[in-house]
Design a protein around this motif. Structure first.
Motif, PDB file in Angstrom:
ATOM      1  N   GLU A  90       0.813  -1.158  -0.102  1.00 52.07           N
ATOM      2  CA  GLU A  90      -0.066  -0.080   0.049  1.00 52.07           C
ATOM      3  C   GLU A  90       0.793   1.089   0.068  1.00 52.07           C
ATOM      4  N   THR A 181       7.983  18.654  -0.266  1.00 53.03           N
ATOM      5  CA  THR A 181       7.434  19.914  -0.077  1.00 53.03           C
ATOM      6  C   THR A 181       6.615  19.992  -1.545  1.00 53.03           C
ATOM      7  N   GLN A 606      -8.043   2.762 -14.334  1.00 54.46           N
ATOM      8  CA  GLN A 606      -7.671   3.913 -13.921  1.00 54.46           C
ATOM      9  C   GLN A 606      -8.653   4.967 -13.997  1.00 54.46           C
TER      10      GLN A 606
ATOM     11  N   THR B   7       5.514  17.412  -8.934  1.00 55.32           N
ATOM     12  CA  THR B   7       5.466  17.932  -7.670  1.00 55.32           C
ATOM     13  C   THR B   7       5.764  17.153  -6.334  1.00 55.32           C
ATOM     14  N   GLY B   8       5.963  17.556  -5.328  1.00 53.72           N
ATOM     15  CA  GLY B   8       6.435  16.567  -4.283  1.00 53.72           C
ATOM     16  C   GLY B   8       8.124  16.688  -4.249  1.00 53.72           C
ATOM     17  N   ILE B   9       8.651  17.166  -5.294  1.00 54.21           N
ATOM     18  CA  ILE B   9      10.028  17.666  -5.413  1.00 54.21           C
ATOM     19  C   ILE B   9      10.942  16.370  -4.836  1.00 54.21           C
ATOM     20  N   GLU B  48       8.926   3.819 -10.149  1.00 56.08           N
ATOM     21  CA  GLU B  48       8.819   3.135  -8.728  1.00 56.08           C
ATOM     22  C   GLU B  48       8.141   3.863  -7.767  1.00 56.08           C
ATOM     23  N   ALA B  53      -0.853  12.355 -13.154  1.00 55.00           N
ATOM     24  CA  ALA B  53      -2.126  12.896 -13.723  1.00 55.00           C
ATOM     25  C   ALA B  53      -2.291  13.529 -14.688  1.00 55.00           C
ATOM     26  N   PHE B  59      -3.285   8.500 -12.928  1.00 56.66           N
ATOM     27  CA  PHE B  59      -3.218   7.273 -13.605  1.00 56.66           C
ATOM     28  C   PHE B  59      -1.855   6.609 -12.760  1.00 56.66           C
ATOM     29  N   GLN B  60      -1.805   5.333 -12.635  1.00 60.23           N
ATOM     30  CA  GLN B  60      -0.674   4.476 -11.843  1.00 60.23           C
ATOM     31  C   GLN B  60      -0.259   3.428 -12.580  1.00 60.23           C
ATOM     32  N   ASP B  61       1.206   3.405 -13.105  1.00 60.48           N
ATOM     33  CA  ASP B  61       1.485   2.210 -14.049  1.00 60.48           C
ATOM     34  C   ASP B  61       0.855   2.176 -15.335  1.00 60.48           C
ATOM     35  N   ALA B  62       0.616   3.223 -15.972  1.00 58.74           N
ATOM     36  CA  ALA B  62      -0.325   3.183 -17.268  1.00 58.74           C
ATOM     37  C   ALA B  62       0.541   3.707 -18.565  1.00 58.74           C
ATOM     38  N   ILE B  76       3.149  13.050  -9.497  1.00 61.12           N
ATOM     39  CA  ILE B  76       2.958  13.308  -8.019  1.00 61.12           C
ATOM     40  C   ILE B  76       3.516  11.884  -7.691  1.00 61.12           C
ATOM     41  N   PRO B  77       3.599  12.034  -6.266  1.00 64.17           N
ATOM     42  CA  PRO B  77       3.857  10.801  -5.268  1.00 64.17           C
ATOM     43  C   PRO B  77       2.586   9.708  -5.711  1.00 64.17           C
ATOM     44  N   LYS B  78       3.122   8.442  -5.782  1.00 66.58           N
ATOM     45  CA  LYS B  78       2.231   7.382  -6.073  1.00 66.58           C
ATOM     46  C   LYS B  78       1.301   7.258  -4.468  1.00 66.58           C
ATOM     47  N   ILE B  79       0.162   6.816  -4.925  1.00 59.83           N
ATOM     48  CA  ILE B  79      -0.873   6.743  -4.113  1.00 59.83           C
ATOM     49  C   ILE B  79      -1.240   5.429  -3.400  1.00 59.83           C
ATOM     50  N   GLY B  80      -1.452   5.173  -2.244  1.00 59.61           N
ATOM     51  CA  GLY B  80      -1.946   3.723  -1.766  1.00 59.61           C
ATOM     52  C   GLY B  80      -3.321   4.019  -1.110  1.00 59.61           C
TER      53      GLY B  80
END
Lengths: 763, 82
Positions: A90, A181, A606, B7-9, B48, B53, B59-62, B76-80
């Motif tokens: 997760e 950030t 998706q 983003t998230g840098i 990884e 977006a 979209f993740q892994d698309a 953006i950072p991946k979301i769980g």
């Protein structure tokens, strides 16, 4: 195909009884601890009594000599996994850390950290053997609090942890694993334009997911290398992947069978016992069962992150927010990986803001490694932001819902974390809350009302499902997700709707890793969306086959057949004149028309579509005892389209209940040595039915166009608003703003004493 | 061509501090390939730990997802989830 015309639906949107309901009610369902295997042994884990200690020696000889003990394992029995990160469960998972969380190597990093395990012919012998394992420790200074862990000179958990996200790389290691950030616009310019600035500091505590069923597994490591793992988890494929990685086993040699699951809420998205049981089983050649006690669950498994939330909001006197700044310091536990990223991203996602700056810190300390918990990261940051927005509304004398509406995110809003929102339903939740009778009722003395909103992304991901037509016209649906919140029912309903047959004719089953294609775990509010999409597509493929088989029976072209209400009809007079064929009519002749009728679909879904919620909470505070009673609670949420409305309401009510516990009572209490003082439900207070009124739910339906039935994830966002809604209600009731959770009776009493210091009886 | 914002840098070190790019690509796969060509290692970082977006949808892994010339693309950072 799309099924968004609600009026045309016959099954979706109704409230049938769940297929697994009877088994669970009468105790027939098989949970993790219920399984047995021939020749099975009982395992037990030895755990560190120290919060932070170097392991200098482990002597297992006395335990091994005990009659009935067949295996003892320590970290030496596991591969020494290198530092390698992947997104398998997760969130980002470092396999070295996961391995060391399952079995400490070199250092114990928290009270309850596993250091060895035994397998014996009875649980009593296993317990006795655990006590005979002699572990020598060099006790090290420890740190529990997040800000103390960040301070210069704090005891260091990992000598090789250098804060990521800072350039150049720091010269010294620290407990801050990562800084992240997010920036939008010009924060300095925004605050310069503000006519009122509110700056506040809030805190939350790590809380346990408090699933009723402790972790449990039964495993077998065969002499031919074939392994079977039967366990309670949120994903059998996750269990297979982690066990394979941690023990160096080919995935093909592991069959992971999902048990029924007695609650997970994110806390069963990783492994603790399964690799240890496999290592024991490999060593002794017998199946091994491992079951945690409640104390072990509290001491050794992941809570949700807690942390410090510093919020600064600048606004015009009209209520328009012109600048917002946030600093988050999140507890990761003993290994890096708090949900501070999503915490940052969700914090201001409810608002349309031009100038935002967010900084997040991921901080390790001597606590169990955190695990996911509904909407991981969002409840903490939203608690701070939604409390601060409430303080702003009160300062400006503006209704808190009106202030939110004035600043609300909508389609076209560019979020602080980057993407532009589409097809979102936040404003409808505000309108529904504002117009709800609850919001207009009058309050009595010592009573208060609070509102708060929340956001969660929701996710899709990889899912597989198969639909099989049985010879008698009934249907089997196999899904790859453990059923936590009623997904069997939802899957069966979507299949029945597409096939045009009654719900009762569809029997849904959760498949093991050898009987269905890869499916990402149950979490992130993804199953009804993603796996439901796979089920729908598989049912549609079956419909195409049914049309083709009817055409074969009638000896006409498949294009000349239409499917309606569970039957094949000739598509117009040119197709010929035939009596309609039901699914059962076609099924019984399937052998003559080409063989079994079945379809399996695997997708990477998706466009999950985010969820928004707005909650209203009324409380009454007993000024003598400090007890807070929840008088009334209404949760409004954009649910997309409710497939099974009762289970959607159940998700909303469950999330609210857990959020109320987080707000009022739940916390870990450590003694001066860093040992957990309240590892049980008698001393760790979760809300029970008698603590709460019926949670009222209002489902706003803004269909998600990406899903054939319009579904959105619904299980995460209900836990996001409650902490602030409760806190805002308490502030309204007692006239004093409290900012540190939990707002337990002693803290409420202390706040009231500050208002009016207690007088001695003689006065 | 699609405009890409990061983003998230977290991956700034790979791009010399840059967070916005214009990339000639009509699929996610080609976008990642081009970013990795410009900033070696960024492709692996995206694979990884990042989601993409596109015009507001995450979209993740698309790899196969299509991009339009005017697409808004945000890394953006991946979301769980829980």
């Amino acid at each position: 195909m799309s099924y968004l015309d609600k009026a045309a639906l016959k099954v979706v949107g109704t409230r049938p009884i769940r297929p697994d309901g009877v088994d669970k009610v009468i105790g027939r369902a098989s949970f993790g601890a219920d399984m047995t295997m021939p020749g099975m042994l009982w395992g037990k884990v030895k755990r560190s009594p120290h919060a932070h200690a170097r392991i200098t020696k482990i002597d297992t000889s006395k335990a091994e000599k005990l009659n009935g003990v067949l295996a003892v394992v320590t970290a030496a029995d596991f591969p020494n996994i290198p530092n390698e990160e992947a997104f398998v469960g997760e969130g980002p998972m470092n396999f070295r850390d996961l391995s060391r969380n399952c079995m400490a190597r070199d250092k114990a990093l928290y009270d309850g950290h596993a250091v060895a395990a035994v397998a014996a012919t009875s649980s009593a012998i296993a317990e006795e053997a655990v006590d005979l394992i002699e572990v020598e420790y060099e006790v090290l200074p420890h740190v529990i609090d997040v800000e103390e862990a960040m301070a210069d000179g704090a005891p260091l958990l990992h000598d090789d942890m250098f804060t990521q996200g800072i350039e150049p790389k720091p010269e010294k290691p620290s407990n801050v694993a990562k800084r992240i950030t997010f920036t939008k616009g010009d924060i300095a310019k925004g605050f310069a334009e503000a006519e009122l600035v509110i700056e506040r500091k809030y805190s939350t505590q790590p809380v346990h997911q408090a699933y009723i069923e402790p972790h449990a597994c039964v495993v077998s490591y065969g002499s031919d290398g074939q392994c079977t793992v039967f366990s309670s988890s949120q994903g059998q494929f996750m269990v297979r992947a982690y066990c394979a990685k941690l023990l160096g086993i080919d995935m093909a040699n592991i069959r992971a069978i999902p048990a029924e699951i007695g609650g997970g809420f994110g806390g069963k998205t990783l492994v603790y016992l399964e690799p240890v049981a496999l290592a024991l089983s490999k060593k002794c050649g017998r199946p091994v069962k491992l079951v945690m006690s409640r104390e072990e669950v509290f001491r050794g498994t992941g809570p949700a992150a807690g942390g410090v939330i510093e919020v600064k909001i600048g606004a015009k006197k009209s209520g328009r927010i012109v600048a917002a700044e946030l600093v988050l310091k999140y507890q990761a536990g003993a290994f890096a990986g708090s949900p501070v990223g999503p915490g940052c991203m969700c914090a201001f996602a409810m608002y349309d803001l031009d100038n935002v700056h967010i900084t997040g810190y991921d901080v390790v300390s001597n606590r169990p490694k955190v695990a996911a918990y509904r909407a991981p990261g969002a409840p903490n940051s939203s608690y701070g932001v939604e409390s601060c927005v409430d303080e702003l509304a009160r300062e400006l004398g503006i209704d808190p819902l009106a202030l939110r509406e004035m600043n609300a995110a909508r389609d076209g809003t560019k979020t602080p974390y980057g993407p532009t929102l589409v097809n979102v339903g936040y404003i409808p939740t505000l309108e529904a809350a504002k117009n709800h009778e609850h919001y207009k009722t009058k309050l009595g003395p010592n009573q208060g009302r609070g509102v708060a909103s929340g956001f969660w992304f929701n996710i899709g991901g990889e899912s597989s499902a198969s639909v099989h037509v049985n010879e008698d016209g009934t249907v089997a649906v196999v899904e790859g997700n453990p059923d936590i919140g009623g997904s069997r029912a939802s899957m069966a309903m979507m299949a029945a709707e597409v096939l045009g047959i009654p719900y009762e004719k569809v029997r849904p089953v959760v498949g093991d890793t050898a009987s269905i294609g890869f499916t990402f775990l149950t979490g992130g509010s993804r199953v009804t969306f993603a796996t439901g999409m796979a089920v729908t597509q598989a049912a549609e493929k079956v419909v195409e086959q049914l049309k083709s088989r009817a055409a074969a029976i009638w000896d006409i072209s498949p294009e000349a057949v239409e499917w309606k209400d569970g039957k094949a009809f000739p598509a117009g007079s040119n197709a010929g004149s035939f009596e309609p064929l039901s699914l059962a009519d076609i099924a019984v002749k399937s052998g003559r028309t080409g063989g079994p009728i079945t379809a399996e679909v695997s997708i990477n879904a998706q466009g999950a579509g985010p969820g928004f919620a707005t909650h209203i909470c009324d409380v009454e505070v007993d000024r003598e005892t400090g007890h807070v009673k929840i008088l009334r609670y209404t949760a409004v949420q954009d649910v997309g389209r409710a497939i099974h409305p009762s289970y959607v309401e159940g998700q909303m009510q469950g999330g609210v209940t857990q959020g109320i516990g987080w707000a009022l009572n739940e916390e870990y209490i450590y003694d001066k040595n860093g040992r957990l003082d309240n590892p049980g439900f008698l001393d760790y207070r979760v809300p029970v039915a008698s603590d709460l009124p019926m949670i009222e739910t209002v489902m706003v339906e803004v269909p998600n166009p990406r899903h054939p039935f319009g579904a959105r994830g619904v299980g995460e966002v209900p836990i996001v608003p409650p902490m602030a809604a409760v806190a805002n209600a308490i502030a309204d009731a007692i006239g004093t703003r409290m900012r540190d959770l939990p707002m337990s009776p002693p803290k409420i009493r202390a706040a009231l004493d500050e208002q009016e210091p207690p007088r001695l009886a003689a006065e | 061509m699609p405009h890409v914002t990061m983003t998230g840098i977290a991956a700034r070190r790979l791009t010399g501090g840059l967070t916005e790019f214009d990339v000639e690509a009509d699929t996610v796969r080609r976008l990642i390939t081009e970013l990795d060509r410009r900033y070696p290692g960024l492709g692996q970082q995206i694979d990884e730990s990042m989601a993409i977006a596109i015009d507001g949808e995450i979209f993740q892994d698309a790899y196969l997802e299509k991009l339009r010339p005017e697409s808004e693309v945000v890394l953006i950072p991946k979301i769980g989830g829980g």
